[in-house]
Design an enzyme around this catalytic site. Structure first.
Site, mmCIF file in Angstrom:
data_model
loop_
_atom_site.group_PDB
_atom_site.id
_atom_site.type_symbol
_atom_site.label_atom_id
_atom_site.label_comp_id
_atom_site.label_asym_id
_atom_site.label_seq_id
_atom_site.Cartn_x
_atom_site.Cartn_y
_atom_site.Cartn_z
ATOM 1 N N GLY A 210 -12.038 6.641 -14.455
ATOM 2 C CA GLY A 210 -11.388 5.301 -14.576
ATOM 3 C C GLY A 210 -11.974 4.363 -15.252
ATOM 4 N N ASN A 211 -11.780 3.077 -15.353
ATOM 5 C CA ASN A 211 -12.416 2.262 -16.278
ATOM 6 C C ASN A 211 -12.807 0.917 -15.372
ATOM 7 O OD1 ASN A 211 -10.016 0.441 -16.689
ATOM 8 N ND2 ASN A 211 -9.163 2.479 -17.592
ATOM 9 N N HIS A 212 -13.276 0.048 -15.968
ATOM 10 C CA HIS A 212 -13.644 -1.301 -15.566
ATOM 11 C C HIS A 212 -12.656 -2.416 -15.364
ATOM 12 C CE1 HIS A 212 -17.727 -0.281 -15.042
ATOM 13 N NE2 HIS A 212 -17.700 0.126 -16.186
ATOM 14 N N SER A 213 -11.471 -2.008 -15.711
ATOM 15 C CA SER A 213 -10.278 -3.334 -15.637
ATOM 16 C C SER A 213 -10.163 -3.760 -14.568
ATOM 17 C CB SER A 213 -9.115 -2.470 -16.272
ATOM 18 O OG SER A 213 -7.907 -3.521 -16.111
ATOM 19 N N ALA A 278 -5.081 -0.962 -18.641
ATOM 20 C CA ALA A 278 -6.026 -0.213 -19.183
ATOM 21 C C ALA A 278 -5.896 1.401 -18.940
ATOM 22 C CB ALA A 278 -7.432 -0.750 -19.181
#
Ligand code: C5P
Length: 400
Positions: A210-213, A278
């Site tokens: 995943g990512n930090h969005s 994102a």
């Protein structure tokens, strides 16, 4: 949040519910409103000027004159306000308001005010049910004031019934709804599709890429578009953001593939598509059925490219106005302009990780907007303000 920059004048009268006004002030200030507070002399028995002025970040007045001999201009305060909120409004203060019995600073200020007035009555149940209160509330309503009715429950007297001041959240919501209803419905009749948040690509039943969005930008855009009268289809990956607007239809998804299929479900009816999600660029080729054990020193996961949702939207474009986002760390402007071209977009919003306060998790953002013919730069602003700028820009482009 529609309170940013709004000027709210709160008048507190002398009832036990006055203690709850601390929460209301804090909420207003947190949402970016400017708050001034005045009190009746009786209110000072229930709350202190010190606590109220600390929270409101402004001096608090209960008299026409301060100790140092200066005049506290009720006219100035009244004309300053975008709205005036009388909370708690006791039976006595209500009566003075509707009959013009001007014997304190609160009433003089109220009678000088030209802005909308909100009244949150609070009193014991028999006082609330008394015909004189009913009549006075009707009179206040006939003046065009907004009544936030008292709620039922336990009262300070120990009796149970209607008379408790509405909760601070209810009062805040009435004010926010009022400001929302004032927003011009410039996107009425339009359907806006927005992607938001990160996507999670499963590795096994418990892990993902995943990512930090945070989803904040997309949710702010959804909120603002809805306020302008658009029908909003918000398709969000896992995000803690919440939205409560009847014009917004929220669809929660997890992976990029799920996001794409949801987007395609609504794409034909979309007028404006805004891709602020994102999206993870790659996903594991295989999702392990069981939790992967840590048996070996190294673990290799084969990744395959995810579908490019926005690019697909660009390819299928018929009448849609398409907005993309770019978050770049190098060759920012070139890369953003490249994406505008490659993905067949009408405009692209660039936010740079180099700008302090911009990007992913922050509440603020600093953007540049590119169209095929030009570039516009904006200052660092709250994501709510940035959302307004983006939608203003879209509306301008649509009018061209
Ligand atoms: O190519 P890049 O990821 O930098 O492009 C960013 C823009 O494309 C964003 O608007 C993002 O929401 C969108 N995008 C997408 N699907 C992807 C990757 C990016 O919709 N798989």
């Amino acid at each position: 949040m529609s309170l940013s920059g709004k000027k709210i004048l709160i008048a507190i009268s002398g009832g036990i519910a006055a203690y709850k006004i601390h929460f209301l002030i804090r909420d207003f200030v947190k949402k970016g409103a400017k708050v001034q507070v005045i009190m009746t002399p009786d209110a000072e028995h229930f709350v202190t000027k010190l606590s109220i002025s600390t929270l409101s970040k402004n001096p608090v007045y209960s008299d026409f004159y301060s100790h140092n001999g200066t005049w506290n201009s009720h006219v100035e305060m009244a004309l300053w306000a975008d709205v005036m909120v009388v909370a708690p409004c006791t039976a006595g203060t209500l009566s003075k308001m509707v009959h013009g019995l001007c014997d304190n600073l609160v009433i003089a200020t109220y009678m000088s005010a030209k802005c909308p007035v909100f009244i949150a009555p609070a009193m014991d149940l028999d006082m609330y049910a008394h015909p004189s209160t009913t009549r006075n509330l009707e009179l206040a309503e006939s003046f065009g004031h907004h009544i936030i009715p008292a709620e039922s429950g336990e009262l300070a007297s120990g009796l149970i019934g209607q008379g408790r001041m509405a909760e601070p959240e209810t009062i805040a919501k009435s004010i926010e709804d009022f400001f929302d209803s004032e927003t011009e419905k410039t996107l009425a009749g339009k359907t806006v599709l927005i992607t938001a948040g990160p996507t999670y690509e499963a590795i096994d039943p418990v892990r993902f890429i995943g990512n930090h969005s945070s989803g904040k930008m997309g949710f702010s855009l959804a909120e603002q578009a809805a306020k302008r009268g658009a029908k909003v289809i918000l398709i969000s990956g896992p995000s803690a953001q919440k939205i409560n607007n009847e014009n917004v239809e929220l669809h929660k998804v997890t992976s990029a593939k799920e996001m794409l299929s949801k987007v395609l479900e609504f794409y034909d009816t979309t007028d404006i598509g805004i891709a602020s999600a994102a999206v993870a660029d790659y996903a594991p080729k295989e999702i392990a059925k069981e939790k992967i054990k840590k048996n070996d020193e190294n673990l290799t996961i084969e990744l395959v490219k995810n579908p490019d949702i926005l690019k697909t939207m660009g390819e299928k474009k018929t009448h849609q106005f398409l907005v993309g986002f770019a978050l770049e760390t190098q060759n920012e402007e070139e890369n953003a302009k490249g994406k505008l071209e490659k993905k067949n977009l009408d405009m692209i919003v660039l936010n740079s990780l180099r700008d302090e306060g911009a990007g992913f998790k922050n509440d603020t953002n600093k953007i540049k907007i590119f169209t095929k013919t030009g570039k516009t730069e904006f200052d660092l602003k709250s994501k709510e303000e940035v959302a307004k700028d983006i939608l203003d820009f879209v509306e301008e482009q649509l009018l061209k």
